[in-house]
Design an enzyme around this catalytic site. Structure first.
Site, PDB file in Angstrom:
ATOM      1  N   GLN A  23      -4.293  -8.735 -37.640  1.00 51.51           N
ATOM      2  CA  GLN A  23      -4.711  -7.562 -36.866  1.00 51.51           C
ATOM      3  C   GLN A  23      -3.724  -6.408 -37.062  1.00 51.51           C
ATOM      4  O   GLN A  23      -2.570  -6.520 -36.652  1.00 51.51           O
ATOM      5  CB  GLN A  23      -4.761  -7.924 -35.379  1.00 51.51           C
ATOM      6  CG  GLN A  23      -5.242  -6.794 -34.494  1.00 51.51           C
ATOM      7  CD  GLN A  23      -5.047  -7.102 -33.017  1.00 51.51           C
ATOM      8  OE1 GLN A  23      -3.946  -7.357 -32.563  1.00 51.51           O
ATOM      9  NE2 GLN A  23      -6.130  -7.100 -32.272  1.00 51.51           N
ATOM     10  N   GLU A  52     -10.237 -10.812 -26.432  1.00 50.92           N
ATOM     11  CA  GLU A  52      -8.879 -11.342 -26.361  1.00 50.92           C
ATOM     12  C   GLU A  52      -8.495 -11.610 -24.911  1.00 50.92           C
ATOM     13  O   GLU A  52      -7.775 -12.537 -24.598  1.00 50.92           O
ATOM     14  CB  GLU A  52      -7.911 -10.345 -26.997  1.00 50.92           C
ATOM     15  CG  GLU A  52      -6.523 -10.895 -27.159  1.00 50.92           C
ATOM     16  CD  GLU A  52      -5.618  -9.952 -27.955  1.00 50.92           C
ATOM     17  OE1 GLU A  52      -4.603 -10.423 -28.454  1.00 50.92           O
ATOM     18  OE2 GLU A  52      -5.935  -8.772 -28.073  1.00 50.92           O
ATOM     19  N   SER A  55       0.583  -5.731 -22.315  1.00 55.99           N
ATOM     20  CA  SER A  55       1.753  -6.203 -21.559  1.00 55.99           C
ATOM     21  C   SER A  55       1.392  -6.434 -20.090  1.00 55.99           C
ATOM     22  O   SER A  55       0.353  -5.989 -19.614  1.00 55.99           O
ATOM     23  CB  SER A  55       2.877  -5.175 -21.647  1.00 55.99           C
ATOM     24  OG  SER A  55       2.586  -4.091 -20.783  1.00 55.99           O
TER      25      SER A  55
HETATM   26  C1  LIG Z   1       3.436 -12.517 -29.890  1.00 59.46           C
HETATM   27  C2  LIG Z   1       2.897 -11.166 -30.232  1.00 59.46           C
HETATM   28  C3  LIG Z   1       1.950 -11.040 -31.238  1.00 59.46           C
HETATM   29  C4  LIG Z   1       1.454  -9.784 -31.569  1.00 59.46           C
HETATM   30  N1  LIG Z   1       0.567  -9.710 -32.612  1.00 59.46           N
HETATM   31  C5  LIG Z   1       0.077  -8.501 -32.948  1.00 59.46           C
HETATM   32  C6  LIG Z   1      -0.817  -8.395 -34.050  1.00 59.46           C
HETATM   33  O1  LIG Z   1      -1.144  -9.379 -34.726  1.00 59.46           O
HETATM   34  N2  LIG Z   1      -1.298  -7.168 -34.355  1.00 59.46           N
HETATM   35  C7  LIG Z   1      -0.974  -6.042 -33.651  1.00 59.46           C
HETATM   36  O2  LIG Z   1      -1.485  -4.977 -33.960  1.00 59.46           O
HETATM   37  N3  LIG Z   1      -0.090  -6.102 -32.617  1.00 59.46           N
HETATM   38  C8  LIG Z   1       0.450  -7.302 -32.258  1.00 59.46           C
HETATM   39  N4  LIG Z   1       1.358  -7.389 -31.233  1.00 59.46           N
HETATM   40  C9  LIG Z   1       1.842  -6.152 -30.612  1.00 59.46           C
HETATM   41  C10 LIG Z   1       1.379  -5.964 -29.176  1.00 59.46           C
HETATM   42  O3  LIG Z   1       0.030  -5.610 -29.114  1.00 59.46           O
HETATM   43  C11 LIG Z   1       2.296  -4.894 -28.559  1.00 59.46           C
HETATM   44  O4  LIG Z   1       3.608  -5.418 -28.527  1.00 59.46           O
HETATM   45  C12 LIG Z   1       1.863  -4.531 -27.164  1.00 59.46           C
HETATM   46  O5  LIG Z   1       0.657  -3.836 -27.192  1.00 59.46           O
HETATM   47  C13 LIG Z   1       2.935  -3.659 -26.466  1.00 59.46           C
HETATM   48  O6  LIG Z   1       3.244  -2.542 -27.254  1.00 59.46           O
HETATM   49  P1  LIG Z   1       4.766  -2.195 -27.627  1.00 59.46           P
HETATM   50  O7  LIG Z   1       5.436  -3.427 -28.133  1.00 59.46           O
HETATM   51  O8  LIG Z   1       4.746  -1.016 -28.508  1.00 59.46           O
HETATM   52  O9  LIG Z   1       5.465  -1.842 -26.250  1.00 59.46           O
HETATM   53  P2  LIG Z   1       5.364  -0.418 -25.465  1.00 59.46           P
HETATM   54  O10 LIG Z   1       3.923   0.001 -25.377  1.00 59.46           O
HETATM   55  O11 LIG Z   1       6.321   0.533 -26.088  1.00 59.46           O
HETATM   56  O12 LIG Z   1       5.861  -0.859 -24.046  1.00 59.46           O
HETATM   57  C14 LIG Z   1       7.244  -0.949 -23.703  1.00 59.46           C
HETATM   58  C15 LIG Z   1       7.340  -1.263 -22.217  1.00 59.46           C
HETATM   59  O13 LIG Z   1       6.778  -0.188 -21.447  1.00 59.46           O
HETATM   60  C16 LIG Z   1       5.748  -0.680 -20.587  1.00 59.46           C
HETATM   61  N5  LIG Z   1       4.665   0.311 -20.510  1.00 59.46           N
HETATM   62  C17 LIG Z   1       4.107   0.983 -21.544  1.00 59.46           C
HETATM   63  N6  LIG Z   1       3.109   1.784 -21.102  1.00 59.46           N
HETATM   64  C18 LIG Z   1       3.022   1.596 -19.763  1.00 59.46           C
HETATM   65  C19 LIG Z   1       2.181   2.140 -18.729  1.00 59.46           C
HETATM   66  N7  LIG Z   1       1.201   3.007 -19.006  1.00 59.46           N
HETATM   67  N8  LIG Z   1       2.369   1.711 -17.456  1.00 59.46           N
HETATM   68  C20 LIG Z   1       3.350   0.805 -17.167  1.00 59.46           C
HETATM   69  N9  LIG Z   1       4.184   0.281 -18.095  1.00 59.46           N
HETATM   70  C21 LIG Z   1       4.012   0.663 -19.385  1.00 59.46           C
HETATM   71  C22 LIG Z   1       5.269  -1.960 -21.226  1.00 59.46           C
HETATM   72  O14 LIG Z   1       4.715  -2.848 -20.273  1.00 59.46           O
HETATM   73  C23 LIG Z   1       6.563  -2.517 -21.826  1.00 59.46           C
HETATM   74  O15 LIG Z   1       7.284  -3.208 -20.838  1.00 59.46           O
HETATM   75  C24 LIG Z   1       1.898  -8.621 -30.875  1.00 59.46           C
HETATM   76  C25 LIG Z   1       2.845  -8.743 -29.877  1.00 59.46           C
HETATM   77  C26 LIG Z   1       3.365  -9.983 -29.553  1.00 59.46           C
HETATM   78  C27 LIG Z   1       4.416 -10.062 -28.489  1.00 59.46           C
END
Ligand SMILES: Cc1cc2nc3c(=O)[nH]c(=O)nc-3n(C[C@H](O)[C@H](O)[C@H](O)COP(=O)(O)OP(=O)(O)OC[C@H]3O[C@@H](n4cnc5c(N)ncnc54)[C@H](O)[C@@H]3O)c2cc1C
Length: 400
Positions: free
Chosen positions: A127, A245, A383
């Site tokens: 993905q 999902e 998250s």
């Molecule tokens: C095990 C695993 C597998 C994954 N596999 C894939 C994959 O195959 N393909 C893919 O595309 N992605 C994948 N991901 C990525 C995943 O979708 C993202 O990590 C997730 O969407 C969070 O985005 P970010 O890491 O950029 O964190 P951010 O969006 O930068 O968030 C950082 C922090 O801020 C908080 N936050 C952000 N916005 C808000 C809001 N509006 N209100 C309150 N709090 C907020 C979040 O909760 C978090 O604590 C994977 C992640 C994991 C952990």
């Protein structure tokens, strides 16, 4: 909530239970760094289910699925986890995201080509949604695609792409109209892996694995026929993927957690603590009892949600509630396992295995691995904060 199993459903349960009892793999999935070995093992199991008519339990029969009702799906996932059958692992994106999305939004040609290959275990999908500056705020994605005749020309970067290094296809979100409002100019496209201009770099996690990758695109040419849904309508296509999902995809993981709590209780029974065992300790006993009650509550919540979806036909926002409770509960289960085994269990030897595995701690390696991996469960698939936002907004009706 109304959950009653009809005689036909009980017969379905018996059939599923019997097939699983005689067919689940007798070998252990290679959990080593060798992802290809893991993929081959997963795909062999998928092929076995396909040959026996158990693959794609919810998928339409015309594409090789079983066409099971929601209740039968619930029963299947319960029996699947009860039998200790393997989780979907490297098959996750194909079976739980891309396949259901193609069923909902793909052309006839896309369905006929891709769905049987996914169900037979011929291919792995990954993905490509998240980017360095687009995770929770997925619609901020910047990877762009320009139209050049019959092709999209893609340039940009994805991150956290699980299993990119072993996948044959990727569900890729690209920005096709930079002038449109951010949810409007996105397109969902099938990207064959290994095209010229693609570069994959593995990311190593603290659990010791490299399941994730960064993927870079430098003028990668993808046939326009690979667009799923309409050009610039990828946001709506992606939302159908994510509702899968957050919906039924996690059913078997929930049932598996119940088994793990039972195994944790057994482990506590055999782990020395003070003059007795961990289980005999009041505080450990109290926390284990609470966890046991919580997994039962999770099961009741799941039944209620499935029952409601069966009645209304629409997955409800309750899925976010269940997902949130499940992911935090899972972390509590594994954290207690670490406390029972003692903090020194987290010390790893040079081979990347727990250094304190004595006979009474046989199996400890998998608890450590579960514990380290569980940190990601409150991030992946939205998250915990995002799930709380959805609950506040759509279930509690709180002001934004
Ligand atoms: C095990 C695993 C597998 C994954 N596999 C894939 C994959 O195959 N393909 C893919 O595309 N992605 C994948 N991901 C990525 C995943 O979708 C993202 O990590 C997730 O969407 C969070 O985005 P970010 O890491 O950029 O964190 P951010 O969006 O930068 O968030 C950082 C922090 O801020 C908080 N936050 C952000 N916005 C808000 C809001 N509006 N209100 C309150 N709090 C907020 C979040 O909760 C978090 O604590 C994977 C992640 C994991 C952990």
């Amino acid at each position: 909530m109304e959950i009653r199993f009809s005689p036909e459903e009980e017969a379905f349960r018996a059939e599923a239970r019997e097939w699983l009892a005689t067919n689940i793999p007798q070998t252990v999935r290679p959990e080593s760094a060798d992802l290809r070995a893991r993929r081959d093992w997963d795909m062999a199991w998928q092929r076995r289910m396909y040959d026996a008519g158990w693959a794609g339990i919810s998928w339409p029969r015309e594409f090789g699925g079983r066409g099971a009702t929601l209740m039968e799906q619930l029963i299947w996932y319960e029996e699947y986890a009860r039998a200790g059958a393997p989780d979907v692992n490297t098959g996750f994106v194909g079976l739980k995201h891309a396949g259901p999305t193609l069923i909902a939004c793909g052309t006839e040609e896309q369905k006929r080509y891709h769905l049987p290959r996914i169900l037979r275990g011929d291919v792995v999908w990954c993905q490509g949604f998240s980017e360095p500056n687009a995770g929770s705020d997925l619609a901020a994605l910047q990877t762009r695609a320009e139209i050049d005749g019959d092709h999209l020309v893609v340039t940009g970067q994805k991150i956290w792409t699980s299993f990119a290094q072993i996948a044959q296809f990727q569900e890729l979100l690209v920005r096709t109209d930079p002038e449109a409002p951010k949810h409007k100019g996105i397109t969902w496209v099938i990207c064959p892996m290994g095209l010229p201009g693609m570069e994959i770099r593995e990311i190593r996690t603290m659990a010791g694995s490299s399941d994730f990758c960064e993927v870079f695109y430098d003028e990668v040419r993808i046939p326009r026929a690979n667009i799923v849904g309409a050009l610039n309508d990828g946001w709506n296509v992606a939302m159908s993927t994510l509702s899968f999902e957050r919906g039924t995809a996690f059913l078997s993981e929930q049932v598996r957690l119940t088994r793990l709590v039972d195994q944790l209780i057994e482990m506590a029974r055999h782990t020395p603590l003070g003059a007795g065992t961990a289980l005999a300790d009041d505080e450990v006993g109290r926390r284990l009892a609470l966890l046991r009650a919580e997994v039962e509550a999770l099961r009741a919540m799941t039944y209620r949600s499935v029952s409601r979806t069966a009645r209304t036909g629409v997955p409800s926002a309750e899925a976010s509630l269940i997902r949130l409770f499940f992911s935090e509960l899972q972390q509590r289960v594994f954290a207690l396992a670490m406390e029972i085994l003692g903090p020194e269990i987290l010390a790893w030897d040079a081979d990347g295995a727990p250094s304190r595995v004595t006979p009474e701690h046989a199996g400890a390696a998998s608890w450590v691995s579960h514990h380290l991996t569980a940190f990601s469960s409150t991030i992946a698939a939205g998250s915990k904060d995002i799930q709380r936002n959805i609950i506040g907004d759509r279930i509690l009706g709180l002001p934004r």
